[in-house]
Design a protein around this motif. Structure first.
Motif, mmCIF file in Angstrom:
data_model
loop_
_atom_site.group_PDB
_atom_site.id
_atom_site.type_symbol
_atom_site.label_atom_id
_atom_site.label_comp_id
_atom_site.label_asym_id
_atom_site.label_seq_id
_atom_site.Cartn_x
_atom_site.Cartn_y
_atom_site.Cartn_z
ATOM 1 N N ARG A 112 0.684 -1.018 -0.010
ATOM 2 C CA ARG A 112 -0.016 0.039 -0.089
ATOM 3 C C ARG A 112 0.703 1.333 -0.021
ATOM 4 O O ARG A 112 0.334 2.184 -0.163
ATOM 5 C CB ARG A 112 -0.704 -0.186 1.264
ATOM 6 C CG ARG A 112 -1.745 -1.275 1.358
ATOM 7 C CD ARG A 112 -3.356 -1.079 0.854
ATOM 8 N NE ARG A 112 -3.934 0.111 1.244
ATOM 9 C CZ ARG A 112 -4.804 0.083 2.504
ATOM 10 N NH1 ARG A 112 -5.047 -0.999 3.133
ATOM 11 N NH2 ARG A 112 -5.363 1.296 2.673
ATOM 12 N N ILE A 113 2.153 0.838 0.196
ATOM 13 C CA ILE A 113 3.006 2.307 0.146
ATOM 14 C C ILE A 113 3.533 2.623 -1.173
ATOM 15 O O ILE A 113 3.080 3.712 -1.524
ATOM 16 C CB ILE A 113 4.207 2.184 1.368
ATOM 17 C CG1 ILE A 113 3.656 1.852 2.522
ATOM 18 C CG2 ILE A 113 4.913 3.369 1.031
ATOM 19 C CD1 ILE A 113 4.966 1.679 3.444
ATOM 20 N N CYS A 114 3.879 1.692 -1.907
ATOM 21 C CA CYS A 114 4.512 2.031 -3.173
ATOM 22 C C CYS A 114 3.492 1.749 -4.280
ATOM 23 O O CYS A 114 3.832 2.004 -5.268
ATOM 24 C CB CYS A 114 6.001 1.384 -3.483
ATOM 25 S SG CYS A 114 5.667 -0.607 -3.386
ATOM 26 N N ARG A 115 2.226 1.017 -3.990
ATOM 27 C CA ARG A 115 1.382 0.642 -4.953
ATOM 28 C C ARG A 115 2.003 -0.265 -5.906
ATOM 29 O O ARG A 115 1.462 -0.507 -7.147
ATOM 30 C CB ARG A 115 0.837 1.843 -5.630
ATOM 31 C CG ARG A 115 0.372 2.842 -4.909
ATOM 32 C CD ARG A 115 -1.061 2.414 -4.546
ATOM 33 N NE ARG A 115 -1.802 3.109 -3.775
ATOM 34 C CZ ARG A 115 -2.804 4.094 -4.079
ATOM 35 N NH1 ARG A 115 -3.475 3.945 -5.314
ATOM 36 N NH2 ARG A 115 -3.451 4.910 -3.267
ATOM 37 N N ASP A 116 3.226 -0.998 -5.839
ATOM 38 C CA ASP A 116 3.762 -1.915 -6.489
ATOM 39 C C ASP A 116 3.420 -3.495 -6.140
ATOM 40 O O ASP A 116 3.090 -3.405 -4.736
ATOM 41 C CB ASP A 116 5.193 -1.889 -6.708
ATOM 42 C CG ASP A 116 5.697 -1.529 -8.396
ATOM 43 O OD1 ASP A 116 4.912 -1.824 -8.989
ATOM 44 O OD2 ASP A 116 6.774 -0.548 -8.603
ATOM 45 N N LEU A 117 3.845 -4.534 -6.865
ATOM 46 C CA LEU A 117 3.710 -5.776 -6.262
ATOM 47 C C LEU A 117 4.730 -5.732 -5.358
ATOM 48 O O LEU A 117 5.696 -5.182 -5.306
ATOM 49 C CB LEU A 117 3.982 -6.681 -7.542
ATOM 50 C CG LEU A 117 2.729 -6.689 -8.657
ATOM 51 C CD1 LEU A 117 3.017 -7.592 -9.735
ATOM 52 C CD2 LEU A 117 1.365 -7.381 -7.903
ATOM 53 N N TYR A 118 4.517 -6.383 -4.224
ATOM 54 C CA TYR A 118 5.256 -6.570 -3.034
ATOM 55 C C TYR A 118 6.708 -6.951 -3.593
ATOM 56 O O TYR A 118 7.074 -8.131 -4.143
ATOM 57 C CB TYR A 118 4.896 -7.778 -2.074
ATOM 58 C CG TYR A 118 3.766 -7.294 -1.298
ATOM 59 C CD1 TYR A 118 3.946 -6.303 -0.287
ATOM 60 C CD2 TYR A 118 2.335 -7.867 -1.363
ATOM 61 C CE1 TYR A 118 2.838 -6.021 0.489
ATOM 62 C CE2 TYR A 118 1.636 -7.498 -0.610
ATOM 63 C CZ TYR A 118 1.754 -6.381 0.408
ATOM 64 O OH TYR A 118 0.561 -6.043 1.300
ATOM 65 N N THR A 119 7.574 -6.537 -2.848
ATOM 66 C CA THR A 119 9.122 -6.763 -3.102
ATOM 67 C C THR A 119 9.649 -7.168 -1.662
ATOM 68 O O THR A 119 9.487 -6.132 -0.914
ATOM 69 C CB THR A 119 10.106 -5.826 -3.689
ATOM 70 O OG1 THR A 119 9.604 -5.555 -5.067
ATOM 71 C CG2 THR A 119 11.330 -6.079 -4.014
ATOM 72 N N ALA A 120 10.096 -8.556 -1.432
ATOM 73 C CA ALA A 120 10.152 -8.856 -0.052
ATOM 74 C C ALA A 120 9.287 -8.431 0.991
ATOM 75 O O ALA A 120 9.651 -7.645 1.976
ATOM 76 C CB ALA A 120 11.881 -8.422 0.234
ATOM 77 N N PRO A 121 8.056 -8.780 0.887
ATOM 78 C CA PRO A 121 7.015 -8.559 1.951
ATOM 79 C C PRO A 121 7.425 -8.923 3.146
ATOM 80 O O PRO A 121 7.981 -9.787 3.501
ATOM 81 C CB PRO A 121 5.968 -9.257 1.403
ATOM 82 C CG PRO A 121 6.255 -10.267 0.597
ATOM 83 C CD PRO A 121 7.460 -10.028 -0.060
ATOM 84 N N MET A 122 7.180 -7.767 4.175
ATOM 85 C CA MET A 122 7.427 -8.186 5.537
ATOM 86 C C MET A 122 6.197 -7.813 6.516
ATOM 87 O O MET A 122 5.312 -7.000 5.931
ATOM 88 C CB MET A 122 8.359 -7.041 6.199
ATOM 89 C CG MET A 122 9.781 -6.956 5.371
ATOM 90 S SD MET A 122 10.688 -8.383 5.603
ATOM 91 C CE MET A 122 11.390 -8.420 7.107
ATOM 92 N N VAL A 123 5.920 -8.790 7.557
ATOM 93 C CA VAL A 123 4.912 -8.645 8.066
ATOM 94 C C VAL A 123 4.982 -7.673 9.372
ATOM 95 O O VAL A 123 6.161 -8.078 10.031
ATOM 96 C CB VAL A 123 3.924 -9.810 8.393
ATOM 97 C CG1 VAL A 123 4.849 -10.823 9.050
ATOM 98 C CG2 VAL A 123 2.482 -9.547 9.115
#
Lengths: 376, 172
Positions: free
Chosen positions: A29-40
């Motif tokens: 939701r920050i960069c509006r791109d597909l996740y890169t190295a998603p962190m929870v």
């Protein structure tokens, strides 16, 4: 439109418009791109590693960093990798999205497919076959489109799609994927020593390599050697190990450091060390975010790439000096270019306007004049 | 449509390009926004339609959005480029609304943090907030004191002034 920029609205004009939701869910939701190295986060929200790290780094020292979505407190060291999301996004980004979208777009045109052996059709066929693969597993059912997946032709084209549509994923039974970006040469790296060889060679090589490693270092690898013969590709995907030098960088309390000491830190990290303390601090902070986010990737990138990213960041700071204003000409031009938009909005506004005497008296031709005024 | 060199300009530009594209494909009604010059994605022009059943109804109000280089970590600033008589809009056109303020920066000490800027906010959200601000001014945060007074004490006069401005922006 730049093909490079994708967004959930790409699906809206197709019969698969509901995939817009899936597309949106796979985006940070920050960069509006597909996740890169998603962190929870502790509050169970996911962001790209780099995005949330930069966000935390940008929080003023007087405040506690908070989740951009729910504003619950977040702590950088408590971020954890969201591996399932990473794998889903990897599959989606690497070809499934493109393939599905092309199927959806053709379906939207109501085009019926007939022949698969035509050379010209091969590319789109390859894409649709990959998409059909996806469809079987997601049980999505586009109505206007029929693909035959049982024929041997489609199997052939799946194989050929790897040459034609870069980069494509190879979904395996357990959902792991192999990043084919790295093996243009048809070789794969040994998960233990990173030496490149064919898949067959790896299965033979790995045992000797492991025993060699066991001799030289005490740290035993967790690689499940029993599965090497049955699922070599899955092994490669799941064990793309982090090189030992990929350790996270610690944060620095900048106020505690003098400028020369901070400069020395940057020199030690082998990153540019020019500028005043403020510049050094900003660069160091950016580098820590870039570096640590890279450690979170399942396939970390080389340092040269990270340095390029840092340079791009620095360049973006220089390119648009603060408070840069566009010229009046630019504004006027914009007004002319978007005259249609203005006119449409004005027409709409007029329709909504309660029937007034002054509104009635208006002549059609004045719309142009108004749009120019509005542009100023 | 986009020029290639800008694509490498970092996170802010990529994000702005994505938002621009999404606004074109799937933008809400009554709002239009985009970069003034596609060589500079940090300056946008936008148009907001006056909300129905308010004195602003029927008007189309142009404004500029200026984005910081660390967008979306920091919010943009918004400035109406037409005459705007509203309690939450400064006389120079600058919009004063909680979504445009980062949590740490609260000039008026009245806003709750949950309404403030966060990197997940967007141009679309800002413009929708501004639209509802037009419909329901917040008289606790006076950016334009005159407008505040008129709005509080003489609603009919407020409506007259606003309607006069609406006609002006439409060139009537």
């Amino acid at each position: 439109m730049d093909a490079d920029i994708t967004d959930p609205s790409d699906w809206l004009s197709t019969p698969l418009s509901s995939l817009s939701t899936l597309d949106a869910l796979l985006r940070c939701r920050i960069c509006r791109d597909l996740y890169t190295a998603p962190m929870v986060t502790e509050c169970a929200h996911s962001f790209c590693s780099l995005c949330i790290r930069k966000c935390i780094a940008a929080t003023p020292a007087s405040e506690h960093p908070c989740c951009p979505i729910c504003r619950a407190a977040v702590t950088e060291v408590k971020l954890r990798r969201n591996q399932v999301v990473e794998e889903v996004v990897g599959w989606f980004r690497a070809g499934a999205r493109e393939g599905l979208l092309s199927v959806a777009r053709e379906g939207g045109k109501g085009r019926k497919r007939a022949r698969v052996d035509d050379q010209d059709e091969k590319r789109s066929e390859a894409a649709s076959s990959a998409a059909a693969e996806v469809r079987r597993s997601t049980r999505a059912r586009p109505t206007a489109y029929v693909v035959s997946t049982s024929s041997s032709t489609s199997l052939l084209t799946i194989t050929s799609s790897y040459q034609e549509i870069p980069p494509s994923p190879e979904p395996t039974t357990d959902g792991a994927y192999v990043n084919l970006d790295d093996d243009d040469d048809g070789l794969v790296p040994c998960p233990v020593c990173d030496k490149r060889m064919t898949v067959k060679q790896v299965t033979r090589h790995i045992d000797s390599c492991l025993s060699l490693k066991a001799n030289t270092s005490s740290s035993s690898s967790t690689t499940p050697s029993s599965s090497t013969s049955t699922k070599p590709k899955t092994l490669l995907a799941s064990s793309s190990t982090t090189p030992p030098h990929q350790k996270r960088l610690p944060k620095i309390q900048y106020s505690m450091l003098s400028e020369p000491k901070l400069r020395q830190k940057l020199q030690d990290l082998k990153i540019p060390s020019h500028g005043n303390k403020q510049a050094l601090q900003a660069r160091h902070s950016e580098w820590v975010s870039i570096w640590n986010a890279n450690v979170d990737r399942s396939v970390p990138r080389a340092k040269t790439q990270l340095l390029r990213e840092l340079a791009a960041w620095e360049e973006s700071l220089d390119r648009f000096p603060a408070g840069s204003r566009v010229s009046a000409e630019g504004l006027e031009e914009w007004g002319v270019k978007h005259k249609g938009d203005f006119r449409e909005l004005i027409a709409q506004a007029r329709r909504n306007l309660p029937k007034r005497a002054e509104a009635k008296a208006e002549v059609e031709g004045e719309a142009e004049l108004e749009s120019d005024k509005a542009a100023e | 449509m986009y020029k290639k060199p800008s694509a490498k300009g970092g996170t802010a530009i990529r994000r702005l390009m994505t938002e621009y594209k999404q606004l074109i494909n799937d933008g809400p009604d009554g709002i239009s926004a985009g970069p003034i010059d596609e060589d500079n994605f940090f300056e946008w022009e936008c148009l907001i339609q006056g909300p129905e059943d308010t004195p602003f109804e029927g008007g189309v109000f142009p404004a500029t959005l200026t984005f910081p280089k660390d967008y979306p970590l920091s919010p943009p600033t918004m400035k109406f480029t037409c005459e705007m008589f509203h309690p939450n809009v400064y006389k120079d056109g600058t919009v004063c609304i909680s979504i445009l303020h980062p949590p740490g920066d609260d000039p008026n000490m009245y806003e709750s943090a949950s309404e403030r800027w966060s990197p997940i906010q967007s141009v679309e959200k800002i413009l929708i907030s501004v639209m509802s601000m037009l419909a329901e001014p917040n008289d606790e945060s006076g950016a334009n004191i005159d407008a505040c007074k008129v709005w509080r004490n003489d609603r009919a006069e407020y409506g007259r002034i606003v309607k006069a401005n609406v006609r002006k922006t439409l060139g009537l």
